[in-house]
Scaffold this active site. Structure first.
Site, PDB file in Angstrom:
ATOM      1  CG  ASP A 162      -2.112   0.945   1.082  1.00  0.00           C
ATOM      2  OD1 ASP A 162      -2.409   1.379  -0.055  1.00  0.00           O
ATOM      3  OD2 ASP A 162      -2.725   1.283   2.104  1.00  0.00           O
ATOM      4  NE  ARG A 166      -3.930   5.391   0.362  1.00  0.00           N
ATOM      5  CZ  ARG A 166      -3.784   5.100  -0.924  1.00  0.00           C
ATOM      6  NH1 ARG A 166      -3.731   6.053  -1.822  1.00  0.00           N
ATOM      7  NH2 ARG A 166      -3.694   3.841  -1.338  1.00  0.00           N
ATOM      8  CG  ASN A 167      -0.532   4.574   3.374  1.00  0.00           C
ATOM      9  OD1 ASN A 167      -1.297   5.073   4.195  1.00  0.00           O
ATOM     10  ND2 ASN A 167      -0.920   3.649   2.517  1.00  0.00           N
ATOM     11  CG  ASP A 180      -1.268   2.367   6.440  1.00  0.00           C
ATOM     12  OD1 ASP A 180      -1.497   1.388   7.151  1.00  0.00           O
ATOM     13  OD2 ASP A 180      -2.059   2.746   5.555  1.00  0.00           O
TER      14      ASP A 180
HETATM   15  P1  ADP Z   1      -4.911   3.381   7.409  1.00  0.00           P
HETATM   16  O1  ADP Z   1      -4.208   2.088   7.601  1.00  0.00           O
HETATM   17  O2  ADP Z   1      -6.301   3.309   7.929  1.00  0.00           O
HETATM   18  O3  ADP Z   1      -4.788   3.884   6.013  1.00  0.00           O
HETATM   19  P2  ADP Z   1      -2.857   5.234   8.220  1.00  0.00           P
HETATM   20  O4  ADP Z   1      -1.835   4.637   9.117  1.00  0.00           O
HETATM   21  O5  ADP Z   1      -2.467   5.403   6.793  1.00  0.00           O
HETATM   22  O6  ADP Z   1      -4.221   4.455   8.370  1.00  0.00           O
HETATM   23  O7  ADP Z   1      -3.250   6.644   8.832  1.00  0.00           O
HETATM   24  C1  ADP Z   1      -4.238   7.457   8.231  1.00  0.00           C
HETATM   25  C2  ADP Z   1      -3.764   8.900   8.201  1.00  0.00           C
HETATM   26  O8  ADP Z   1      -3.486   9.361   9.533  1.00  0.00           O
HETATM   27  C3  ADP Z   1      -2.468   9.121   7.424  1.00  0.00           C
HETATM   28  O9  ADP Z   1      -2.708   9.317   6.065  1.00  0.00           O
HETATM   29  C4  ADP Z   1      -1.913  10.382   8.097  1.00  0.00           C
HETATM   30  O10 ADP Z   1      -2.521  11.536   7.552  1.00  0.00           O
HETATM   31  C5  ADP Z   1      -2.364  10.231   9.554  1.00  0.00           C
HETATM   32  N1  ADP Z   1      -1.287   9.604  10.360  1.00  0.00           N
HETATM   33  C6  ADP Z   1      -1.055   8.292  10.515  1.00  0.00           C
HETATM   34  N2  ADP Z   1      -0.031   8.038  11.326  1.00  0.00           N
HETATM   35  C7  ADP Z   1       0.444   9.239  11.728  1.00  0.00           C
HETATM   36  C8  ADP Z   1       1.531   9.665  12.596  1.00  0.00           C
HETATM   37  N3  ADP Z   1       2.314   8.763  13.191  1.00  0.00           N
HETATM   38  N4  ADP Z   1       1.723  10.988  12.772  1.00  0.00           N
HETATM   39  C9  ADP Z   1       0.919  11.869  12.142  1.00  0.00           C
HETATM   40  N5  ADP Z   1      -0.108  11.552  11.328  1.00  0.00           N
HETATM   41  C10 ADP Z   1      -0.355  10.255  11.106  1.00  0.00           C
HETATM   42 MG    MG Z   2      -3.183   4.579   5.022  1.00  0.00          MG
END
Ligand code: ADP
Ligand code: MG
Length: 313
Positions: A162, A166-167, A180
């Site tokens: 993935d 965004r990740n 992520d």
């Molecule tokens: P999912 O697995 O549901 O896609 P993510 O881990 O990608 O979840 O997190 C979703 C969003 O949250 C990310 O796109 C980012 O904007 C925000 N995010 C995630 N982890 C962090 C972090 N450690 N610090 C700041 N923002 C975060």
């Molecule tokens: Mg994500």
């Protein structure tokens, strides 16, 4: 077994509901207690998880540290094995371009497990890039750092599946980290992995052709997704040029499962995302190599790192 892993992860955690008022020495810094977590704001939501910013403040005087807490969106009474496995994966990764695992927090006697990680104040590349006027060299520096994190991940024999802007999280103007990890590797039962989402944010537009056709994910399919991520970085994550928008323009209007079929047809005709405006010719060639129809023709991360380094200089 998962049971053992869950026990190890949550060892020493005492549910405050079970032992009220009792204070135990916190020997394990990876054990976070629910009662000290103060919610600050929502950070983001993805396909299966939700990430929230908390202040972890055991002293209860506002001096605590800010942490990002990830929870599964739907939890009905038990901890899915896949979720525990993904926490274990992140826990085992140590690299400057990978988000740091900090610990876990359990609730309701282990029925809910949350993942605690470091908080990256600038959010994802998608939050960060549209607001800045980054030059091409800095874009390529970020791309190279993503390759470095990915090379490490592949060396541990994990595939990400993935990789997308965004990740990728931003620590500061000179450092990005892959976040992520494979929550998406965990697919809830009955869920189709590449289900097309109505909000136009379906990951299918980051997938290699063999992933769409045969659900075959590999080290080489991560390379394809890196190519799409590189495209996103060079378009500075401009929504109007996002992979879903651009592919939809090429495909015309389609619906639901049809989208995947039309996308396959398009990729089979060797149609690809366009070259971003100020993208150097050598970088365009790299993207094209990442998007080779034959997975064996795609480069791996080591040569990509070297090429990006050379182009940057
Ligand atoms: P999912 O697995 O549901 O896609 P993510 O881990 O990608 O979840 O997190 C979703 C969003 O949250 C990310 O796109 C980012 O904007 C925000 N995010 C995630 N982890 C962090 C972090 N450690 N610090 C700041 N923002 C975060
Ligand atoms: Mg994500």
């Amino acid at each position: 077994s998962f049971r053992t892993v869950l026990r190890e992860l949550t060892e020493g955690m005492i549910d405050p509901a079970i032992s009220p008022g009792e204070t135990l020495p916190d020997l394990d810094p990876s054990v976070f207690h629910k009662r000290y977590l103060k919610e600050l704001r929502e950070l983001g939501e993805g396909h299966f998880g939700k990430v929230t910013l908390y202040l972890y403040d055991p002293a209860n005087d506002g001096t605590g540290e800010r942490v990002a807490v990830k929870a599964l969106k739907q939890e009905n009474g038990h901890v899915p094995d896949g979720w525990i496995k993904e926490i274990e994966i992140l826990k085992s990764l140590y690299h400057s371009n990978i988000v740091k695992y900090k610990g876990c927090c359990t609730e309701m006697g282990g029925q809910v497990v949350q993942l605690i990680m470091e908080y990256l104040p600038l959010g994802s590349l998608r939050d960060y890039l549209p607001k800045r006027k980054l030059g091409v060299p800095q874009c390529l520096m970020f791309a190279q750092q993503i390759c470095q994190g990915m090379e490490y991940l592949h060396s541990k024999r994990y595939i990400h599946r993935d990789l997308a802007a965004r990740n990728v999280l931003v620590e500061n103007d000179n450092l990005v980290k892959i976040g992520d990890f494979g929550l998406t590797k965990y697919i809830p039962e009955g869920e189709i992995y590449y289900r097309v989402r109505e909000d136009g944010d379906s990951p299918v537009f980051w997938y290699a052709i063999e992933c769409l056709k045969e659900s075959k994910f590999s080290f080489s399919s991560d390379i394809w997704s890196f190519g799409v991520t590189l495209y996103e970085i060079l378009t500075r994550c401009d929504h109007r040029q996002s992979p879903p928008v651009k592919f939809s323009e090429m495909m015309g209007a389609t619906q639901g499962q049809m989208t995947v079929m039309v996308l396959i047809k398009l990729l089979e005709k060797n149609l690809r995302l366009p070259c971003p405006k100020d993208c150097p010719h050598e970088v365009k060639l790299l993207m094209e190599q990442c998007w080779a129809a034959d997975p064996t023709q795609r480069p791996s991360f080591r040569p990509l790192i070297e090429k990006l380094e050379a182009i940057r200089r």
